[in-house]
Design a protein around this motif. Structure first.
Motif, PDB file in Angstrom:
ATOM      1  N   PRO A 244       0.823  -1.210   0.000  1.00  0.00           N
ATOM      2  CA  PRO A 244       0.000   0.000   0.000  1.00  0.00           C
ATOM      3  C   PRO A 244       0.859   1.262   0.000  1.00  0.00           C
ATOM      4  N   ALA A 245       0.395   2.281  -0.716  1.00  0.00           N
ATOM      5  CA  ALA A 245       1.050   3.584  -0.640  1.00  0.00           C
ATOM      6  C   ALA A 245       0.930   4.110   0.782  1.00  0.00           C
ATOM      7  N   VAL A 246       1.785   5.048   1.144  1.00  0.00           N
ATOM      8  CA  VAL A 246       1.737   5.618   2.486  1.00  0.00           C
ATOM      9  C   VAL A 246       0.331   6.130   2.796  1.00  0.00           C
ATOM     10  N   GLY A 247      -0.273   6.828   1.850  1.00  0.00           N
ATOM     11  CA  GLY A 247      -1.618   7.354   2.065  1.00  0.00           C
ATOM     12  C   GLY A 247      -2.660   6.267   2.216  1.00  0.00           C
ATOM     13  N   GLU A 248      -2.465   5.134   1.530  1.00  0.00           N
ATOM     14  CA  GLU A 248      -3.404   4.013   1.669  1.00  0.00           C
ATOM     15  C   GLU A 248      -3.256   3.343   3.027  1.00  0.00           C
ATOM     16  N   ALA A 249      -2.038   3.301   3.559  1.00  0.00           N
ATOM     17  CA  ALA A 249      -1.821   2.696   4.877  1.00  0.00           C
ATOM     18  C   ALA A 249      -2.373   3.568   5.997  1.00  0.00           C
ATOM     19  N   LEU A 250      -2.421   4.877   5.771  1.00  0.00           N
ATOM     20  CA  LEU A 250      -2.931   5.795   6.790  1.00  0.00           C
ATOM     21  C   LEU A 250      -4.445   5.953   6.736  1.00  0.00           C
ATOM     22  N   GLU A 251      -5.024   5.749   5.569  1.00  0.00           N
ATOM     23  CA  GLU A 251      -6.444   6.037   5.352  1.00  0.00           C
ATOM     24  C   GLU A 251      -7.391   5.322   6.324  1.00  0.00           C
ATOM     25  N   PRO A 252      -7.134   4.058   6.730  1.00  0.00           N
ATOM     26  CA  PRO A 252      -8.076   3.411   7.655  1.00  0.00           C
ATOM     27  C   PRO A 252      -8.282   4.177   8.954  1.00  0.00           C
ATOM     28  N   PHE A 253      -7.304   4.979   9.350  1.00  0.00           N
ATOM     29  CA  PHE A 253      -7.383   5.662  10.635  1.00  0.00           C
ATOM     30  C   PHE A 253      -8.174   6.963  10.559  1.00  0.00           C
ATOM     31  N   THR A 254      -8.704   7.290   9.370  1.00  0.00           N
ATOM     32  CA  THR A 254      -9.643   8.407   9.286  1.00  0.00           C
ATOM     33  C   THR A 254     -10.986   8.023   9.909  1.00  0.00           C
ATOM     34  N   TYR A 255     -11.159   6.719  10.160  1.00  0.00           N
ATOM     35  CA  TYR A 255     -12.359   6.216  10.833  1.00  0.00           C
ATOM     36  C   TYR A 255     -11.933   5.687  12.201  1.00  0.00           C
ATOM     37  N   PRO A 256     -12.242   6.411  13.293  1.00  0.00           N
ATOM     38  CA  PRO A 256     -11.822   5.984  14.636  1.00  0.00           C
ATOM     39  C   PRO A 256     -12.688   4.837  15.158  1.00  0.00           C
ATOM     40  N   HIS A 257     -12.372   3.615  14.719  1.00  0.00           N
ATOM     41  CA  HIS A 257     -13.193   2.463  15.076  1.00  0.00           C
ATOM     42  C   HIS A 257     -13.076   2.156  16.577  1.00  0.00           C
ATOM     43  N   LEU A 258     -14.061   1.431  17.088  1.00  0.00           N
ATOM     44  CA  LEU A 258     -14.088   1.096  18.506  1.00  0.00           C
ATOM     45  C   LEU A 258     -13.101  -0.023  18.810  1.00  0.00           C
ATOM     46  N   VAL A 259     -12.338   0.173  19.880  1.00  0.00           N
ATOM     47  CA  VAL A 259     -11.371  -0.832  20.319  1.00  0.00           C
ATOM     48  C   VAL A 259     -11.519  -1.027  21.824  1.00  0.00           C
ATOM     49  N   ALA A 260     -11.069  -2.179  22.297  1.00  0.00           N
ATOM     50  CA  ALA A 260     -11.145  -2.490  23.723  1.00  0.00           C
ATOM     51  C   ALA A 260      -9.935  -1.922  24.453  1.00  0.00           C
ATOM     52  N   GLY A 261     -10.185  -1.378  25.641  1.00  0.00           N
ATOM     53  CA  GLY A 261      -9.083  -0.845  26.435  1.00  0.00           C
ATOM     54  C   GLY A 261      -9.542   0.312  27.303  1.00  0.00           C
ATOM     55  N   TRP A 262      -9.013   1.521  26.961  1.00  0.00           N
ATOM     56  CA  TRP A 262      -9.368   2.760  27.641  1.00  0.00           C
ATOM     57  C   TRP A 262      -9.134   2.633  29.147  1.00  0.00           C
ATOM     58  N   MET A 263     -10.035   3.158  29.976  1.00  0.00           N
ATOM     59  CA  MET A 263      -9.828   3.182  31.425  1.00  0.00           C
ATOM     60  C   MET A 263      -9.772   1.759  32.014  1.00  0.00           C
ATOM     61  N   ARG A 264      -8.710   1.454  32.737  1.00  0.00           N
ATOM     62  CA  ARG A 264      -8.512   0.172  33.407  1.00  0.00           C
ATOM     63  C   ARG A 264      -8.602  -1.013  32.453  1.00  0.00           C
ATOM     64  N   GLY A 265      -8.417  -0.737  31.156  1.00  0.00           N
ATOM     65  CA  GLY A 265      -8.471  -1.803  30.160  1.00  0.00           C
ATOM     66  C   GLY A 265      -9.825  -2.468  30.062  1.00  0.00           C
ATOM     67  N   SER A 266     -10.879  -1.789  30.495  1.00  0.00           N
ATOM     68  CA  SER A 266     -12.181  -2.437  30.653  1.00  0.00           C
ATOM     69  C   SER A 266     -13.307  -1.770  29.882  1.00  0.00           C
ATOM     70  N   HIS A 267     -12.960  -0.931  28.895  1.00  0.00           N
ATOM     71  CA  HIS A 267     -13.985  -0.188  28.176  1.00  0.00           C
ATOM     72  C   HIS A 267     -13.697  -0.161  26.672  1.00  0.00           C
ATOM     73  N   ASN A 268     -14.762  -0.072  25.900  1.00  0.00           N
ATOM     74  CA  ASN A 268     -14.638   0.166  24.469  1.00  0.00           C
ATOM     75  C   ASN A 268     -14.609   1.670  24.203  1.00  0.00           C
ATOM     76  N   GLY A 269     -13.759   2.059  23.249  1.00  0.00           N
ATOM     77  CA  GLY A 269     -13.676   3.470  22.905  1.00  0.00           C
ATOM     78  C   GLY A 269     -13.064   3.656  21.534  1.00  0.00           C
ATOM     79  N   PRO A 270     -13.147   4.863  20.977  1.00  0.00           N
ATOM     80  CA  PRO A 270     -12.641   5.129  19.629  1.00  0.00           C
ATOM     81  C   PRO A 270     -11.123   5.252  19.609  1.00  0.00           C
ATOM     82  N   LEU A 271     -10.497   4.690  18.573  1.00  0.00           N
ATOM     83  CA  LEU A 271      -9.047   4.797  18.414  1.00  0.00           C
ATOM     84  C   LEU A 271      -8.737   6.107  17.696  1.00  0.00           C
ATOM     85  N   MET A 272      -8.156   7.056  18.438  1.00  0.00           N
ATOM     86  CA  MET A 272      -7.927   8.403  17.920  1.00  0.00           C
ATOM     87  C   MET A 272      -6.513   8.534  17.334  1.00  0.00           C
ATOM     88  N   PRO A 273      -6.401   8.892  16.037  1.00  0.00           N
ATOM     89  CA  PRO A 273      -5.079   9.111  15.444  1.00  0.00           C
ATOM     90  C   PRO A 273      -4.558  10.491  15.841  1.00  0.00           C
TER      91      PRO A 273
END
Length: 365
Positions: A244-273
């Motif tokens: 993938p071009a550099v821009g193609e590798a970065l493009e998925p992070f324009t959508y802050p999808h939900l990931v597990a972690g955040w406070m005390r590793g016990s919450h779902n939240g958006p992955l912010m670039p």
């Protein structure tokens, strides 16, 4: 055959400042001092995201080299000593063993490394996240290497048109399976759509077999048998000329999808670039952050980095992440903001359940 270069990224949380938000400069200086003088390495770069120290190293010793892993372990032990002196929070929390035992895998720190021959031009991106787990890379890696709506190179670049192979790990059963895309996309999505258990470990170009991407898949809670912090994974992606071009590798992070972690590793939240200057999560110890440092490799030398998310083009992604964070936080201790019960097994949930066991009354006749 030219000589092969190994790119190794190893991370660990050995003490936060303040709380879990950042790394004290003295720890970073200690790490830089120890790596810069090592004859094992061609080059190195030390950075952090949140409370995690990230060691980026190049060498010719190959993957899983005991001396290189020992060096990283020694760096983290020395940084732990500094953290204890400064009374930093969680000093040494990712070091699950008292001593190094030949390979850093299974000892706590997360690791991603790949070995390859440098191309005429070798751009790489190193993604580093805080307050989340290895499965956070599943969606971005899928979009980079299997989604033509994200990566137009899959359609118009002859070097990419035959697709990529995904090495997917079952982190619970400690197994792996290889999926070939695009043919097996639907089968693969059954598994990688469950990122709490299945993680994309490596991606290979099908036509050449060349390594394209690798992530860390260590699960701290499974190694320690208790909650000791989220895994805060790293990921290396090679770019351009069949990848993938550099821009193609970065493009998925324009959508802050939900990931597990955040406070005390016990919450779902958006992955912010975010840019490196904003990689110190504080709101509810978050929300989860990802940084992207770009390097050009030249005979193993790390030319860079470029702070790739330090770009106003990602401002809307950050705004959306903040909006999603507002929405999720209003649910407090309720799912789906709080993780489901099977993910809470390493918190106080088992003790509470045991204490109240006799108060549950059967309703069966």
């Amino acid at each position: 055959m030219g000589k092969k270069i190994t790119l190794t990224v190893i991370k660990a949380d050995v003490g936060g400042c303040v709380g879990h938000s950042s790394v004290h400069p003295e720890l970073l200086e200690k790490a830089k001092e120890m790596l810069s003088g090592s004859p094992l390495l061609i080059d190195s770069y030390v950075t952090h995201v949140g409370d995690d120290i990230n060691l980026i190293m190049t060498h010719e010793a190959g993957r899983n080299n005991g001396e290189v892993h020992q060096l990283a372990w020694d760096v983290f032990v020395a940084c732990t000593d500094v953290a204890k002196k400064l009374k930093l929070y969680g000093a040494g929390q990712d070091l699950l063993a008292d001593a190094f035992s030949g390979n850093i895998k299974g000892l706590g720190p997360g690791i991603a490394e790949m070995e390859f021959e440098e191309r005429e031009s070798e751009p790489v991106i190193i993604f580093m996240a805080d307050k989340t787990e290895p499965g956070a890379w599943n969606l971005p890696l899928y979009k980079m290497f299997a989604d033509p709506f994200n990566t137009i190179g899959l359609v118009i670049d002859p070097k990419m048109h035959k697709g990529f192979d995904f090495d997917v790990r079952d982190t619970v059963e400690n197994k792996k399976i290889i999926f070939s895309t695009p043919e097996e996309i639907y089968d693969m999505l059954v598994f990688i759509g469950a990122p709490g258990r299945f993680c994309v470990k490596r991606v290979f170009q099908r036509e050449t077999g060349d390594i394209a991407a690798v992530s860390s898949t260590q699960r701290l809670n499974l190694m320690a048998g208790r909650y000791v912090g989220k895994d805060d994974p790293v990921c290396i992606v090679r770019c351009q000329s069949g990848f993938p071009a550099v821009g193609e590798a970065l493009e998925p992070f324009t959508y802050p999808h939900l990931v597990a972690g955040w406070m005390r590793g016990s919450h779902n939240g958006p992955l912010m670039p975010v840019a490196l200057k904003d990689a110190h999560p504080t709101r509810f110890d978050g929300p989860p952050r990802v940084i992207a440092l770009g390097f050009q490799l030249s005979e193993g030398k790390l030319i860079g980095p470029q702070d790739l998310f330090d770009d106003p083009a990602f401002d809307r992604a950050r705004e959306l992440a903040n909006n999603v964070a507002d929405y999720m936080r209003r649910m407090g201790p309720f799912e789906p903001h709080r993780l489901p019960l099977d993910e809470m097994e390493y918190t106080t949930m088992p003790q509470v359940s045991k204490r109240l066991k006799e108060r549950f009354i059967s309703l069966r006749k």
